[in-house]
Design a protein around this motif. Sequence first.
Motif, PDB file in Angstrom:
ATOM      1  N   GLN A 243       0.938  -1.177  -0.007  1.00  0.00           N
ATOM      2  CA  GLN A 243      -0.031  -0.076   0.134  1.00  0.00           C
ATOM      3  C   GLN A 243       0.712   1.271   0.015  1.00  0.00           C
ATOM      4  O   GLN A 243       0.652   2.136  -0.657  1.00  0.00           O
ATOM      5  CB  GLN A 243      -0.965   0.299   1.059  1.00  0.00           C
ATOM      6  N   ASP A 244       1.869   1.104   0.922  1.00  0.00           N
ATOM      7  CA  ASP A 244       2.857   2.259   0.727  1.00  0.00           C
ATOM      8  C   ASP A 244       3.523   2.546  -0.475  1.00  0.00           C
ATOM      9  O   ASP A 244       3.553   3.791  -1.197  1.00  0.00           O
ATOM     10  CB  ASP A 244       3.864   2.011   1.962  1.00  0.00           C
ATOM     11  N   ALA A 245       3.961   1.475  -1.375  1.00  0.00           N
ATOM     12  CA  ALA A 245       4.637   1.473  -2.441  1.00  0.00           C
ATOM     13  C   ALA A 245       3.605   2.158  -3.481  1.00  0.00           C
ATOM     14  O   ALA A 245       3.851   2.962  -4.234  1.00  0.00           O
ATOM     15  CB  ALA A 245       5.138   0.200  -2.932  1.00  0.00           C
ATOM     16  N   VAL A 246       2.441   1.754  -3.489  1.00  0.00           N
ATOM     17  CA  VAL A 246       1.435   2.248  -4.655  1.00  0.00           C
ATOM     18  C   VAL A 246       1.245   3.750  -4.173  1.00  0.00           C
ATOM     19  O   VAL A 246       0.873   4.397  -5.004  1.00  0.00           O
ATOM     20  CB  VAL A 246      -0.043   1.394  -4.448  1.00  0.00           C
ATOM     21  N   ASP A 247       0.864   3.998  -2.920  1.00  0.00           N
ATOM     22  CA  ASP A 247       0.665   5.490  -2.547  1.00  0.00           C
ATOM     23  C   ASP A 247       1.999   6.217  -3.092  1.00  0.00           C
ATOM     24  O   ASP A 247       1.650   7.368  -3.634  1.00  0.00           O
ATOM     25  CB  ASP A 247       0.701   5.882  -1.074  1.00  0.00           C
ATOM     26  N   GLN A 248       3.124   5.765  -2.981  1.00  0.00           N
ATOM     27  CA  GLN A 248       4.490   6.532  -3.353  1.00  0.00           C
ATOM     28  C   GLN A 248       4.324   6.687  -5.136  1.00  0.00           C
ATOM     29  O   GLN A 248       4.782   7.870  -5.284  1.00  0.00           O
ATOM     30  CB  GLN A 248       5.628   5.801  -2.993  1.00  0.00           C
ATOM     31  N   LEU A 249       4.034   5.733  -5.883  1.00  0.00           N
ATOM     32  CA  LEU A 249       3.729   5.619  -7.132  1.00  0.00           C
ATOM     33  C   LEU A 249       2.750   6.759  -7.559  1.00  0.00           C
ATOM     34  O   LEU A 249       3.109   7.483  -8.517  1.00  0.00           O
ATOM     35  CB  LEU A 249       3.383   4.124  -7.653  1.00  0.00           C
ATOM     36  N   ALA A 250       1.791   6.966  -6.984  1.00  0.00           N
ATOM     37  CA  ALA A 250       0.656   7.732  -7.221  1.00  0.00           C
ATOM     38  C   ALA A 250       1.410   9.334  -6.974  1.00  0.00           C
ATOM     39  O   ALA A 250       1.182  10.159  -7.892  1.00  0.00           O
ATOM     40  CB  ALA A 250      -0.632   7.759  -6.301  1.00  0.00           C
ATOM     41  N   GLN A 251       2.078   9.266  -5.830  1.00  0.00           N
ATOM     42  CA  GLN A 251       2.877  10.694  -5.463  1.00  0.00           C
ATOM     43  C   GLN A 251       3.907  11.157  -6.630  1.00  0.00           C
ATOM     44  O   GLN A 251       3.951  12.049  -7.251  1.00  0.00           O
ATOM     45  CB  GLN A 251       3.090  10.710  -4.447  1.00  0.00           C
ATOM     46  N   GLN A 252       4.514   9.863  -7.338  1.00  0.00           N
ATOM     47  CA  GLN A 252       5.476   9.985  -8.112  1.00  0.00           C
ATOM     48  C   GLN A 252       4.500  10.401  -9.509  1.00  0.00           C
ATOM     49  O   GLN A 252       5.304  11.307 -10.370  1.00  0.00           O
ATOM     50  CB  GLN A 252       6.309   8.818  -8.362  1.00  0.00           C
ATOM     51  N   PHE A 253       3.602   9.950  -9.842  1.00  0.00           N
ATOM     52  CA  PHE A 253       2.847  10.123 -10.998  1.00  0.00           C
ATOM     53  C   PHE A 253       2.406  11.828 -10.863  1.00  0.00           C
ATOM     54  O   PHE A 253       2.591  12.597 -11.897  1.00  0.00           O
ATOM     55  CB  PHE A 253       1.576   9.487 -11.166  1.00  0.00           C
ATOM     56  N   VAL A 254       1.842  12.177  -9.800  1.00  0.00           N
ATOM     57  CA  VAL A 254       1.526  13.686  -9.608  1.00  0.00           C
ATOM     58  C   VAL A 254       2.544  14.405  -9.753  1.00  0.00           C
ATOM     59  O   VAL A 254       2.507  15.391 -10.450  1.00  0.00           O
ATOM     60  CB  VAL A 254       0.732  13.672  -8.054  1.00  0.00           C
ATOM     61  N   ALA A 255       3.704  13.976  -9.080  1.00  0.00           N
ATOM     62  CA  ALA A 255       5.027  14.978  -9.381  1.00  0.00           C
ATOM     63  C   ALA A 255       5.351  14.961 -10.790  1.00  0.00           C
ATOM     64  O   ALA A 255       6.039  16.094 -11.262  1.00  0.00           O
ATOM     65  CB  ALA A 255       6.121  14.365  -8.535  1.00  0.00           C
ATOM     66  N   GLY A 256       5.338  14.009 -11.471  1.00  0.00           N
ATOM     67  CA  GLY A 256       5.811  13.978 -13.174  1.00  0.00           C
ATOM     68  C   GLY A 256       4.777  14.887 -13.773  1.00  0.00           C
ATOM     69  O   GLY A 256       5.172  15.653 -14.679  1.00  0.00           O
ATOM     70  N   ILE A 257       3.559  14.717 -13.599  1.00  0.00           N
ATOM     71  CA  ILE A 257       2.697  15.604 -14.372  1.00  0.00           C
ATOM     72  C   ILE A 257       2.979  17.028 -13.898  1.00  0.00           C
ATOM     73  O   ILE A 257       2.847  18.008 -14.762  1.00  0.00           O
ATOM     74  CB  ILE A 257       1.183  15.075 -13.896  1.00  0.00           C
ATOM     75  N   HIS A 258       3.229  17.267 -12.484  1.00  0.00           N
ATOM     76  CA  HIS A 258       3.421  18.671 -12.115  1.00  0.00           C
ATOM     77  C   HIS A 258       4.631  19.254 -12.831  1.00  0.00           C
ATOM     78  O   HIS A 258       4.567  20.463 -13.474  1.00  0.00           O
ATOM     79  CB  HIS A 258       3.664  18.584 -10.608  1.00  0.00           C
ATOM     80  N   PHE A 259       5.777  18.401 -12.624  1.00  0.00           N
ATOM     81  CA  PHE A 259       7.218  19.010 -13.458  1.00  0.00           C
ATOM     82  C   PHE A 259       6.686  19.097 -14.938  1.00  0.00           C
ATOM     83  O   PHE A 259       7.159  20.342 -15.666  1.00  0.00           O
ATOM     84  CB  PHE A 259       8.205  17.615 -13.254  1.00  0.00           C
ATOM     85  N   ALA A 260       6.055  18.236 -15.555  1.00  0.00           N
ATOM     86  CA  ALA A 260       5.880  18.388 -16.926  1.00  0.00           C
ATOM     87  C   ALA A 260       5.148  19.713 -17.305  1.00  0.00           C
ATOM     88  O   ALA A 260       5.203  20.742 -18.245  1.00  0.00           O
ATOM     89  CB  ALA A 260       5.183  17.224 -17.811  1.00  0.00           C
TER      90      ALA A 260
END
Length: 136
Positions: free
Chosen positions: A8-25
């Motif tokens: 669950q923690d890893a999936v939450d971190q993956l979701a945060q990484q997706f958001v960070a990637g979209i924000h960066f782009a």
Amino acid sequence: MDRLTQLQDAVDQLAQQFVAGIHFAHKRHDLEVLGPNDKIRSVKPEEENDVDPLPEEEFRAGLVELSRDLILKEQQIEVLISTLPGLDSSEKDQGQSIRELEEELKAAEEQRLDAIREKERVTKHLDEILKSVKRP
């Protein structure tokens, strides 16, 4: 920490990484046309802070780094999933395992009830002994 919590923690971190990637782009891209019919709209002064473009090399390097991070996190999730119990067992095997655990639980409950009966017997016997003792 158990495997499901780690997953669950890893999936939450993956979701945060997706958001960070979209924000960066979204924030660091350069305004450019991609096709012949594309137009770059004029930016209002209050919207100027919305995009802070990076040089193309830095932007691409950032995208590559974010992509690698996403791939690594996804691979970590795959490893966690592969270690979950029951993936190698069929439904029939899992059912048999549950039945065996239920039998063990019944045996443990019977032992517990036997221990309670023994305690009550010993307590009753001790009470009788104490009642039969006379004070000098």
